[in-house]
Design an enzyme around this catalytic site. Sequence first.
Site, mmCIF file in Angstrom:
data_model
loop_
_atom_site.group_PDB
_atom_site.id
_atom_site.type_symbol
_atom_site.label_atom_id
_atom_site.label_comp_id
_atom_site.label_asym_id
_atom_site.label_seq_id
_atom_site.Cartn_x
_atom_site.Cartn_y
_atom_site.Cartn_z
ATOM 1 N N HIS A 57 0.815 -1.222 0.000
ATOM 2 C CA HIS A 57 0.000 0.000 0.000
ATOM 3 C C HIS A 57 0.847 1.271 0.000
ATOM 4 O O HIS A 57 0.297 2.371 0.136
ATOM 5 C CB HIS A 57 -0.971 0.054 1.195
ATOM 6 C CG HIS A 57 -2.046 -0.986 1.169
ATOM 7 N ND1 HIS A 57 -2.369 -1.693 0.032
ATOM 8 C CD2 HIS A 57 -2.883 -1.432 2.154
ATOM 9 C CE1 HIS A 57 -3.366 -2.535 0.317
ATOM 10 N NE2 HIS A 57 -3.684 -2.409 1.591
ATOM 11 N N ASN A 113 -32.209 8.410 -20.850
ATOM 12 C CA ASN A 113 -32.316 9.108 -22.142
ATOM 13 C C ASN A 113 -31.184 8.661 -23.070
ATOM 14 O O ASN A 113 -30.568 9.470 -23.754
ATOM 15 C CB ASN A 113 -32.312 10.623 -21.948
ATOM 16 C CG ASN A 113 -31.122 11.098 -21.132
ATOM 17 O OD1 ASN A 113 -30.261 10.302 -20.761
ATOM 18 N ND2 ASN A 113 -31.064 12.385 -20.850
ATOM 19 N N GLY A 127 -19.674 19.096 -8.391
ATOM 20 C CA GLY A 127 -20.249 18.396 -9.532
ATOM 21 C C GLY A 127 -19.561 17.093 -9.908
ATOM 22 O O GLY A 127 -19.263 16.861 -11.071
#
Length: 594
Positions: free
Chosen positions: A148, A503, A446
Amino acid sequence: MQATLTDLQSEVARLRHELQSLALEHKGDEQITVADYLLTRLEQLGVSSIFGVPGDFNMRMSIFKDYVEDHPTIKWIGNCNELNAAYAADGYARVKPHSIGVVVTTFGVGELSAINGIAGAFSEMVPVLHIAGVPSTTQLKTRPLLHHTLGDARFDVFTKAAEQVTISQAMLANKVQATADIDRILIDCVSRARPVYLSLPTDMVSEKVSTKRLKIPLSRILPPNNPDVEEFVLDEIIKVVREAESNVVVLVDACVSRHDVQDEVKDLLAATHFPVYSTPMGKTTIDEDYDRYGGIYIGSISEPVIKERVESAKLILSIGALKSDFNTGMFTYRIPTTHTIELHSDCVLVRHAHFPNIGMKQLLPKLTSRLKDFRCQASELVVSKFKLEVPVEETSDITQSYFWPRVGTFFRKKDVIVTETGTSNFGILDVPLPEQTIFVSQILYGSIGWAVGSTLGAALAARDRGLGRVILFIGDGSMQLTVQELSTMTRHGLTPIIFLINNSGYNIERNLHGMNRKWTSLLTTLGDLNGTLSRSYTVRNKPELEKLLDDPQFANAGKIQLVEVVMDKYDTPRALKMAAELSTKYAEQSAKQF
């Protein structure tokens, strides 16, 4: 300069908390583990769910995750991946005021997977604690070649990454300082409404520490405003309001809720009767059926009656503004600075004058007291009712112009409504929502796919608070990024209603799910194997949608439900279409200036 002053104020608050802690008697001092200390602090903050993904640095018997699972009031919500967990912590914090979201990841790979979700919370000012389970304190010093890591002995690289998207950080290097560090970052988280980062070494989790600090509540008290400057600011505001002849419009934005001044703003509106409008990010900050509420102002994208009313006011009292591109209609506000007063968490702007370190939380009650004398004049100002009629259309196809006002009639008091970046965010803006509705969206950052994880967190917070239904609106493209988290919702008995707007988004949908695979089989694939815990529907036309929305069993949301709403791929909400056009123009203008 402003950041330095804010840091100094935070340090003053920390030192005040330290003095209170040191004043306690040591007699009869109890000892608990660091893990239990941290969990007790989170319990005090109202946290009842912790999100995350198990990893070998947080999973062993002596490690933090096990303490979470053994806690009597805090639940471990295992997620499908760390990014979704961070999104869920974000949604949880937005719906549960005065609390925080918490996400736990493992070292390196886990925390980097979560960092986009943490960045979104930072951008939109959401209080989230990121706990990273890391190697032992000895390993952090000797830096062996561990998994890691990047393989180059830079064990601090992940902490440095976290510093870019969190307001405060702590590495629990020893038990002497551990409780003070935990308190410090949690105070920063709740008082500054931003994410914080806690690095928790494996050998620190079960170390014993004193309980004495737990007797002192974490301080949410903000530094006081300078009384002389505050009084001057109040005088200036009253003078400007008087010059405007009480023709004042209040514009509320995201920081009203982020910085916990919703009650103060409601008191102001009740006392003054000033008309009030909201930005997209401030939607539902004020109940949208309030008789002095006029709707959403988005600059040039606004409905004409709203645009004219706001921009014709002689004075705008802007509270908690966040003037991003989408939030301002691509920077198309037509409000002169000379007609504006802005109240923020850490400053006030009166026209061109800037007053730092005058916070709105303490200022607003005093301002309300002095503005109530303007109520009679303000009450004469006309406010058009914020409403949206369901259009009568010849086509039976489900159009954007029909869909949003129609689902608006489906909403109820206390619903929690989550919308995804893009079509859903813009489609719902013109829809009036019932009182006490909570609108959850990520308009500034966003991040596509954010809404699914956020819905998980929002649903858990809504259940804690006894709120109504949780309703998600998301596109078929966005759903693909984080769809796995539907299985977590099913596992924890959550019952959101999911409207999936199909859509014909990304072509990858057909390739990933099969060329003829339907979205309605998704819930049975992701956990509800026998089909008893969920229900799915497809609606292709208005009659089918009408029948579903009028079905009491569907509306009661007794189980998790997914509705595939089939629309034309070129049909676009009014606000999104205008925003896209303005965005193109803005980009072209910027290129010319460059």
